[in-house]
Design a protein around this motif. Structure first.
Motif, short mmCIF file in Angstrom:
data_model
loop_
_atom_site.label_atom_id
_atom_site.label_comp_id
_atom_site.label_asym_id
_atom_site.label_seq_id
_atom_site.Cartn_x
_atom_site.Cartn_y
_atom_site.Cartn_z
N PHE A 21 41.08 50.75 41.51
CA PHE A 21 39.83 51.43 40.72
C PHE A 21 40.65 51.97 39.29
N ARG A 22 41.78 52.54 39.81
CA ARG A 22 42.54 53.06 38.62
C ARG A 22 42.94 51.87 37.57
N ALA A 23 43.57 50.90 38.22
CA ALA A 23 43.83 49.73 37.12
C ALA A 23 42.79 49.26 36.39
N GLU A 31 42.12 53.01 24.60
CA GLU A 31 43.20 53.63 24.12
C GLU A 31 43.84 54.06 25.45
N ALA A 32 45.13 54.34 25.47
CA ALA A 32 45.96 54.63 26.62
C ALA A 32 45.37 55.99 27.43
N LYS A 71 45.31 69.96 30.37
CA LYS A 71 46.70 69.97 30.03
C LYS A 71 47.28 68.78 30.95
N SER A 72 46.63 68.28 32.15
CA SER A 72 47.34 67.49 32.93
C SER A 72 47.33 66.04 32.36
N GLY A 73 46.33 65.80 31.37
CA GLY A 73 46.34 64.57 30.63
C GLY A 73 45.47 63.58 31.35
N ARG A 74 44.90 64.02 32.58
CA ARG A 74 44.40 63.14 33.59
C ARG A 74 42.92 63.02 33.48
N LEU A 75 42.41 61.84 33.30
CA LEU A 75 40.86 61.60 32.95
C LEU A 75 39.77 62.28 33.81
N ASP A 109 41.55 62.47 23.99
CA ASP A 109 42.17 61.30 23.40
C ASP A 109 41.49 59.95 23.85
N ASN A 110 40.33 60.05 24.12
CA ASN A 110 39.36 58.88 24.44
C ASN A 110 38.07 59.16 24.07
N TRP A 111 37.11 58.23 24.18
CA TRP A 111 35.60 58.12 23.87
C TRP A 111 34.98 58.83 24.97
#
Length: 233
Positions: A21-23, A31-32, A71-75, A109-111
């Motif tokens: 699922f992550r992939a 975006e990354a 701050k984690s940057g995790r979605l 950093d993403n929609w």
């Protein structure tokens, strides 16, 4: 207390992660992004458990906890922060507006996260304190693509209710020729949601301008067959 809950939330997210699922998530976004790979129903269950503690905290602890999630940057961690504040939408005002703006400036950093903050949290602030709607017009000139998109999406709930049409068309006009297709998609989405309650105003707006095809296609999705033919030619 925020530290202990943060560790527990991350442990739960890791335990629920699915590499396949992550992939798929990574491939889905242009975006990354850096997801854990956790499906939405499980993210919601983890948030529900976190809320049982967070709801008892003072505002300062809640803000600090959500800031650490961002701050984690995790979605999914950003999504958790958004879900938590959606529960508080009736209390959102000027202070929360500034907080949510800082999230867009610093972290978005993403929609998906942009729309979560704008369509629910900023929208709640604008509904509760209408004067805050004026603040987003300056965002249309921001170098940050997500802040420009948020300027449109923050009015989404007002559009669905048929309110503040003049301001909605004003922000749409400011962003109509934006060079970024993610911003133009936000404008098209806003006009699509405004149309059912204010079809005449939206149709007149579109007919009076040279509108990018991307915006037209999105704006026309809820139109009558006749109006769709008018705007799409």
């Amino acid at each position: 207390m925020p530290r202990e809950l943060l560790l527990d939330v991350r442990r739960r997210l890791r335990a629920a992660s699915d590499p396949d699922f992550r992939a798929g998530q990574v491939n889905f976004f242009r975006e990354a992004v850096n997801p854990h790979g956790v499906r939405s129903p499980e993210v919601k269950r983890i948030e529900q458990g976190a809320w049982r503690e967070v709801k008892r905290w003072p505002a300062e602890s809640r803000i600090r906890f959500c800031d650490e999630l961002w701050k984690s940057g995790r979605l999914e961690e950003a999504t958790l922060a958004i879900y938590l504040y959606r529960r508080l939408k009736k209390l959102c005002g000027a202070a929360e507006f500034r907080l949510f703006e800082s999230w867009i400036d610093r972290y978005v950093d993403n929609w998906a996260n942009c729309d979560g903050v704008a369509s629910w949290l900023l929208a709640a602030c604008v509904e509760n304190e209408p004067a805050l709607g004026e603040c987003v017009f300056a965002w249309t000139a921001s170098p940050n693509r997500w802040k420009r998109r948020a300027a449109a999406v923050a009015f989404l709930q007002e559009a669905k209710r048929g309110r503040r049409t003049g301001e909605i068309l004003r922000v749409a006009d400011d962003l109509l020729q934006d060079p970024d297709d993610m911003v133009r998609k936000g404008v098209g989405w806003l006009l699509k949601e405004a149309y059912p309650k204010k079809p005449g105003e939206v149709l007149a707006f579109l007919r009076a301008r040279a509108v990018p095809r991307l915006v037209l296609r999105l704006a026309a999705e809820k139109m009558t067959q006749r109006d769709r033919a008018v705007v799409l030619g």
